[in-house]
Write an enzyme that holds these catalytic residues in place. Structure first.
Site, PDB file in Angstrom:
ATOM      1  N   TYR A 252      13.505   4.454 -13.829  1.00 25.57           N
ATOM      2  CA  TYR A 252      12.426   3.453 -13.783  1.00 25.57           C
ATOM      3  C   TYR A 252      12.732   2.289 -14.735  1.00 25.57           C
ATOM      4  CZ  TYR A 252       8.068   1.154 -15.189  1.00 25.57           C
ATOM      5  OH  TYR A 252       7.121   0.208 -15.526  1.00 25.57           O
TER       6      TYR A 252
ATOM      7  N   LYS B  19      13.576  -1.699 -13.985  1.00 20.00           N
ATOM      8  CA  LYS B  19      12.784  -2.820 -14.531  1.00 20.00           C
ATOM      9  C   LYS B  19      13.690  -3.737 -15.366  1.00 20.00           C
ATOM     10  CE  LYS B  19       8.923  -3.579 -14.239  1.00 20.00           C
ATOM     11  NZ  LYS B  19       8.094  -4.288 -13.237  1.00 20.00           N
TER      12      LYS B  19
ATOM     13  N   TYR C 267       3.998  17.525 -22.112  1.00 19.86           N
ATOM     14  CA  TYR C 267       5.454  17.702 -22.099  1.00 19.86           C
ATOM     15  C   TYR C 267       5.999  18.001 -23.505  1.00 19.86           C
ATOM     16  CZ  TYR C 267       5.467  15.349 -17.493  1.00 19.86           C
ATOM     17  OH  TYR C 267       5.248  15.003 -16.187  1.00 19.86           O
TER      18      TYR C 267
ATOM     19  N   ASN D 234       2.008   0.852 -22.765  1.00 23.48           N
ATOM     20  CA  ASN D 234       1.242   1.677 -21.808  1.00 23.48           C
ATOM     21  C   ASN D 234      -0.190   1.183 -21.655  1.00 23.48           C
ATOM     22  OD1 ASN D 234       3.499   3.457 -22.714  1.00 23.48           O
ATOM     23  ND2 ASN D 234       2.493   4.909 -21.348  1.00 23.48           N
ATOM     24  N   ASN D 235      -0.593   0.973 -20.408  1.00 24.79           N
ATOM     25  CA  ASN D 235      -1.961   0.551 -20.097  1.00 24.79           C
ATOM     26  C   ASN D 235      -2.813   1.763 -19.721  1.00 24.79           C
ATOM     27  OD1 ASN D 235      -1.984  -2.712 -18.557  1.00 24.79           O
ATOM     28  ND2 ASN D 235      -0.531  -1.945 -20.048  1.00 24.79           N
TER      29      ASN D 235
ATOM     30  N   PRO E 283      -1.167  19.372 -18.485  1.00 27.86           N
ATOM     31  CA  PRO E 283       0.240  19.558 -18.868  1.00 27.86           C
ATOM     32  C   PRO E 283       0.673  18.585 -19.965  1.00 27.86           C
ATOM     33  CG  PRO E 283       0.067  18.468 -16.708  1.00 27.86           C
ATOM     34  CD  PRO E 283      -1.325  18.639 -17.212  1.00 27.86           C
TER      35      PRO E 283
ATOM     36  N   GLY F   8      15.248  13.340 -20.435  1.00 33.77           N
ATOM     37  CA  GLY F   8      15.507  12.038 -21.071  1.00 33.77           C
ATOM     38  C   GLY F   8      14.274  11.388 -21.676  1.00 33.77           C
TER      39      GLY F   8
ATOM     40  N   ASP G 207       9.750  19.815 -21.018  1.00 30.41           N
ATOM     41  CA  ASP G 207       9.809  18.387 -21.325  1.00 30.41           C
ATOM     42  C   ASP G 207      10.383  17.595 -20.152  1.00 30.41           C
ATOM     43  OD1 ASP G 207       9.408  16.165 -22.840  1.00 30.41           O
ATOM     44  OD2 ASP G 207      10.829  16.695 -24.433  1.00 30.41           O
TER      45      ASP G 207
ATOM     46  N   LEU H 164       0.837  -1.212   0.000  1.00 28.78           N
ATOM     47  CA  LEU H 164       0.000   0.000   0.000  1.00 28.78           C
ATOM     48  C   LEU H 164       0.867   1.256   0.000  1.00 28.78           C
ATOM     49  CD1 LEU H 164      -3.026  -1.040   2.267  1.00 28.78           C
ATOM     50  CD2 LEU H 164      -2.803  -1.160  -0.221  1.00 28.78           C
TER      51      LEU H 164
ATOM     52  N   THR I  19       7.829  -4.123 -18.721  1.00 28.07           N
ATOM     53  CA  THR I  19       7.417  -2.987 -19.555  1.00 28.07           C
ATOM     54  C   THR I  19       8.188  -2.924 -20.875  1.00 28.07           C
ATOM     55  OG1 THR I  19       7.576  -0.575 -19.631  1.00 28.07           O
ATOM     56  CG2 THR I  19       9.057  -1.647 -18.130  1.00 28.07           C
ATOM     57  N   ASP I  20       7.590  -2.263 -21.861  1.00 28.17           N
ATOM     58  CA  ASP I  20       8.293  -2.013 -23.127  1.00 28.17           C
ATOM     59  C   ASP I  20       9.439  -1.014 -22.950  1.00 28.17           C
ATOM     60  OD1 ASP I  20       6.714   0.265 -22.703  1.00 28.17           O
ATOM     61  OD2 ASP I  20       5.774   0.248 -24.688  1.00 28.17           O
ATOM     62  N   GLU I  21       9.411  -0.276 -21.827  1.00 27.08           N
ATOM     63  CA  GLU I  21      10.387   0.814 -21.667  1.00 27.08           C
ATOM     64  C   GLU I  21      11.821   0.305 -21.518  1.00 27.08           C
ATOM     65  OE1 GLU I  21       9.066   4.091 -19.248  1.00 27.08           O
ATOM     66  OE2 GLU I  21       6.974   3.572 -19.536  1.00 27.08           O
TER      67      GLU I  21
HETATM   68  P1  NAD Z   1       1.037   0.912  -9.712  1.00 26.21           P
HETATM   69  O1  NAD Z   1       2.051   1.910  -9.295  1.00 26.21           O
HETATM   70  O2  NAD Z   1      -0.361   1.346  -9.954  1.00 26.21           O
HETATM   71  O3  NAD Z   1       0.974  -0.277  -8.644  1.00 26.21           O
HETATM   72  C1  NAD Z   1       2.099  -0.803  -8.028  1.00 26.21           C
HETATM   73  C2  NAD Z   1       1.652  -1.543  -6.784  1.00 26.21           C
HETATM   74  O4  NAD Z   1       2.804  -2.094  -6.140  1.00 26.21           O
HETATM   75  C3  NAD Z   1       0.965  -0.639  -5.748  1.00 26.21           C
HETATM   76  O5  NAD Z   1      -0.195  -1.249  -5.272  1.00 26.21           O
HETATM   77  C4  NAD Z   1       1.996  -0.503  -4.650  1.00 26.21           C
HETATM   78  O6  NAD Z   1       1.437  -0.324  -3.359  1.00 26.21           O
HETATM   79  C5  NAD Z   1       2.719  -1.833  -4.758  1.00 26.21           C
HETATM   80  N1  NAD Z   1       4.071  -1.774  -4.199  1.00 26.21           N
HETATM   81  C6  NAD Z   1       5.022  -0.827  -4.428  1.00 26.21           C
HETATM   82  N2  NAD Z   1       6.136  -1.115  -3.745  1.00 26.21           N
HETATM   83  C7  NAD Z   1       5.905  -2.277  -3.083  1.00 26.21           C
HETATM   84  C8  NAD Z   1       6.665  -3.098  -2.237  1.00 26.21           C
HETATM   85  N3  NAD Z   1       7.935  -2.780  -1.918  1.00 26.21           N
HETATM   86  N4  NAD Z   1       6.116  -4.226  -1.739  1.00 26.21           N
HETATM   87  C9  NAD Z   1       4.842  -4.553  -2.044  1.00 26.21           C
HETATM   88  N5  NAD Z   1       4.064  -3.816  -2.859  1.00 26.21           N
HETATM   89  C10 NAD Z   1       4.581  -2.695  -3.364  1.00 26.21           C
HETATM   90  O7  NAD Z   1       1.663   0.223 -11.003  1.00 26.21           O
HETATM   91  P2  NAD Z   1       0.935  -0.449 -12.265  1.00 26.21           P
HETATM   92  O8  NAD Z   1       0.774   0.587 -13.305  1.00 26.21           O
HETATM   93  O9  NAD Z   1      -0.216  -1.225 -11.797  1.00 26.21           O
HETATM   94  O10 NAD Z   1       2.100  -1.421 -12.748  1.00 26.21           O
HETATM   95  C11 NAD Z   1       2.145  -2.778 -12.298  1.00 26.21           C
HETATM   96  C12 NAD Z   1       3.316  -3.475 -12.963  1.00 26.21           C
HETATM   97  O11 NAD Z   1       3.146  -3.441 -14.375  1.00 26.21           O
HETATM   98  C13 NAD Z   1       4.668  -2.817 -12.681  1.00 26.21           C
HETATM   99  O12 NAD Z   1       5.622  -3.830 -12.489  1.00 26.21           O
HETATM  100  C14 NAD Z   1       4.957  -2.012 -13.937  1.00 26.21           C
HETATM  101  O13 NAD Z   1       6.355  -1.917 -14.154  1.00 26.21           O
HETATM  102  C15 NAD Z   1       4.310  -2.895 -14.993  1.00 26.21           C
HETATM  103  N6  NAD Z   1       3.842  -2.203 -16.198  1.00 26.21           N
HETATM  104  C16 NAD Z   1       3.026  -1.104 -16.091  1.00 26.21           C
HETATM  105  C17 NAD Z   1       2.552  -0.492 -17.257  1.00 26.21           C
HETATM  106  C18 NAD Z   1       1.607   0.686 -17.190  1.00 26.21           C
HETATM  107  O14 NAD Z   1       1.278   1.262 -18.236  1.00 26.21           O
HETATM  108  N7  NAD Z   1       1.119   1.079 -16.032  1.00 26.21           N
HETATM  109  C19 NAD Z   1       2.933  -0.980 -18.505  1.00 26.21           C
HETATM  110  C20 NAD Z   1       3.774  -2.104 -18.571  1.00 26.21           C
HETATM  111  C21 NAD Z   1       4.208  -2.711 -17.409  1.00 26.21           C
HETATM  112  P1  TYD Z   2       2.984   8.385 -18.566  1.00 28.02           P
HETATM  113  O1  TYD Z   2       1.502   8.211 -18.440  1.00 28.02           O
HETATM  114  O2  TYD Z   2       3.732   8.961 -17.406  1.00 28.02           O
HETATM  115  O3  TYD Z   2       3.591   6.978 -19.002  1.00 28.02           O
HETATM  116  P2  TYD Z   2       5.095   6.619 -19.535  1.00 28.02           P
HETATM  117  O4  TYD Z   2       6.020   7.704 -19.172  1.00 28.02           O
HETATM  118  O5  TYD Z   2       5.390   5.376 -18.760  1.00 28.02           O
HETATM  119  O6  TYD Z   2       4.955   6.409 -20.995  1.00 28.02           O
HETATM  120  O7  TYD Z   2       3.261   9.307 -19.817  1.00 28.02           O
HETATM  121  C1  TYD Z   2       2.752   8.989 -21.091  1.00 28.02           C
HETATM  122  C2  TYD Z   2       3.256  10.032 -22.050  1.00 28.02           C
HETATM  123  O8  TYD Z   2       2.652  11.293 -21.717  1.00 28.02           O
HETATM  124  C3  TYD Z   2       4.750  10.267 -21.963  1.00 28.02           C
HETATM  125  O9  TYD Z   2       5.268  10.548 -23.273  1.00 28.02           O
HETATM  126  C4  TYD Z   2       4.891  11.481 -21.078  1.00 28.02           C
HETATM  127  C5  TYD Z   2       3.639  12.278 -21.406  1.00 28.02           C
HETATM  128  N1  TYD Z   2       3.089  13.090 -20.303  1.00 28.02           N
HETATM  129  C6  TYD Z   2       2.758  14.425 -20.521  1.00 28.02           C
HETATM  130  O10 TYD Z   2       2.922  14.947 -21.635  1.00 28.02           O
HETATM  131  N2  TYD Z   2       2.242  15.138 -19.482  1.00 28.02           N
HETATM  132  C7  TYD Z   2       2.053  14.589 -18.254  1.00 28.02           C
HETATM  133  O11 TYD Z   2       1.596  15.315 -17.330  1.00 28.02           O
HETATM  134  C8  TYD Z   2       2.381  13.214 -18.044  1.00 28.02           C
HETATM  135  C9  TYD Z   2       2.195  12.558 -16.716  1.00 28.02           C
HETATM  136  C10 TYD Z   2       2.891  12.494 -19.106  1.00 28.02           C
END
Ligand code: NAD
Ligand code: TYD
Length: 369
Positions: free
Chosen positions: A176, A180, A233, A205-206, A231, A310, A307, A51, A150-152
């Site tokens: 980040y 990963k 970037y 990205n989800n 905002p 990086g 921006d 949490l 992640t794709d990143e």
């Molecule tokens: P999120 O930040 O919404 O959720 C992360 C969860 O991990 C949170 O509930 C947090 O409380 C928990 N957490 C953090 N540190 C912890 C710890 N030390 N011990 C136990 N729990 C901990 O992230 P998300 O967007 O749901 O992403 C989930 C996974 O999917 C991540 O591994 C992320 O790298 C990967 N991912 C996310 C996306 C995306 O677009 N969001 C895309 C590809 C992969």
């Molecule tokens: P984000 O949702 O942070 O995902 P990720 O960086 O993992 O791709 O950002 C998605 C894209 O949107 C990214 O190119 C950064 C841009 N962005 C903005 O332009 N403004 C914002 O306030 C945020 C959070 C992201």
């Protein structure tokens, strides 16, 4: 169709059931996955989540209130080895689905340390605990450690570059994505060296329900509802490949149930969109779907800001391997998914309003001032 295929090919424990430990199950994708699991598989699950700021037990409240759902929630840190050992043993866990992470690039730029701790040390802790758990049982074939990534990790693409495939070399650019990538390498090493039955998915990205309003889509929706600037970037021309979160969950389920140990799969939505186009699209959708918005025209809220350091220019995923091997494809178009997402935020102010805490505001001010 996918569900039937899943069940037919399910590699199950001798008892006939999978017993997953879902880390990060109170976060955005993790909580969507717990819902998906209950709907499609229904076996008891244990959620381990610290949490942290993006973890929210309200994401699981409907399931926890349902007496028909067997969900054990444990508040704890994936770096706590004794706790992880105990949970694996007490709940006879045969599958880890590992979502827990620090997940926001901007926060990793402000302070990388928690990213190294949770994403690298935490993943190592889980892997090593699961390895000893597996060995203690005589290395049963059906156990799985599924790492969600992640794709990143692949870095940034130019406008005309081919999409990332499973063989693209890693080139992470942010703290980040570097953390990963480190965790991905540990997963690979535990399979290669010790034979641990791992699986790994790298996803684009989800977006969808329960998304913490620091990421682009939920932040834009919430700011429009509050009449605050949106905002964008840099020049807004960065490209992301968007996938509706439920499609990510079905892809993980397909990999978990069908893929061979040691395999990796890229997941994406075949939906590349420039940030500015996305934000304009959301403004128009909100004009159409939301009554009584404080600012009109909504597009006037769009504000170009400095921006991100990086900032990766473009991500795109080549998903042919998962399509060919496992028959998975995204089912929700970007247009449909965006509509579902806007509708969900409009219906759930009680979910997102409490998240706008003084800590959230302090982070917001630090990033956007
Ligand atoms: P999120 O930040 O919404 O959720 C992360 C969860 O991990 C949170 O509930 C947090 O409380 C928990 N957490 C953090 N540190 C912890 C710890 N030390 N011990 C136990 N729990 C901990 O992230 P998300 O967007 O749901 O992403 C989930 C996974 O999917 C991540 O591994 C992320 O790298 C990967 N991912 C996310 C996306 C995306 O677009 N969001 C895309 C590809 C992969
Ligand atoms: P984000 O949702 O942070 O995902 P990720 O960086 O993992 O791709 O950002 C998605 C894209 O949107 C990214 O190119 C950064 C841009 N962005 C903005 O332009 N403004 C914002 O306030 C945020 C959070 C992201």
């Amino acid at each position: 169709m996918q569900d039937v295929a899943d069940k037919e090919k399910l590699q199950v424990s001798p008892s006939g059931l999978k017993r997953p430990l879902i880390t990060g199950g109170a976060g955005f994708i993790g909580s969507n996955f717990v819902h998906y699991w209950q709907q499609h598989h229904g076996t008891p699950v244990v959620v381990l989540d610290a949490l942290a700021y993006a973890g929210n037990r309200a994401n699981l409240a409907d399931l926890e209130a349902d007496p028909a759902v067997a969900l054990t929630f444990v508040k704890g840190d994936i770096c706590d080895r004794a706790l992880v050992d105990q949970l694996l043993k007490d709940h006879e866990i045969d599958t880890i689905v590992h979502f827990a992470a620090e997940s926001h690039v901007d926060r990793s730029i402000l302070g990388p340390a928690p990213f190294i701790q949770t994403n690298v040390v935490g993943t190592f802790t889980l892997l090593d605990a699961f390895y000893h758990h597996w060995v203690s049982q005589g290395k049963p074939e059906h156990l799985r450690f599924h790492h969600v990534s992640t794709d990143e990790v692949y870095g940034s693409l130019g406008e005309k570059d081919p999409a990332f495939s499973e063989t693209t070399p890693y080139a992470p650019n942010s703290p980040y994505s570097a953390s990963k990538a480190g965790s991905d390498h540990l997963v690979r090493a535990y399979h290669h060296t010790y034979g641990l039955p791992t699986l790994m998915t790298n996803c684009s990205n989800n977006y969808g329900p329960y998304h913490f309003p620091e990421k682009l889509i939920p932040l834009t929706i919430v700011n429009i509802l509050l009449g605050k600037p949106i905002p964008v970037y840099g020049d807004g021309q960065n490209v992301r490949d968007w996938l509706y979160v439920e499609d990510h969950c079905s892809a993980i389920s397909a990999v978990l149930h069908q893929a061979s140990p040691g395999s990796t799969y890229n997941i994406g939505g075949n939906a590349e969109v420039k940030n500015l186009d996305l934000v304009e699209n959301l403004c128009d959708l909100m004009e159409e779907m939301a009554p009584d918005l404080p600012v009109h025209p909504v597009r006037s809220l769009i504000t170009f800001v400095q921006d991100r350091a990086g900032h990766d220019r473009r991500y795109a995923m080549d998903i042919r391997k998962i399509q060919t091997d496992l028959g998975w494809s995204p089912q929700v178009t970007f247009k449909e998914g965006l509509r579902h997402t806007v509708a969900w935020y409009l219906d759930h102010p009680d979910w997102w309003q409490p998240l706008l805490t003084p800590d959230y505001q302090a982070f917001y001010d630090e990033i956007y001032s």
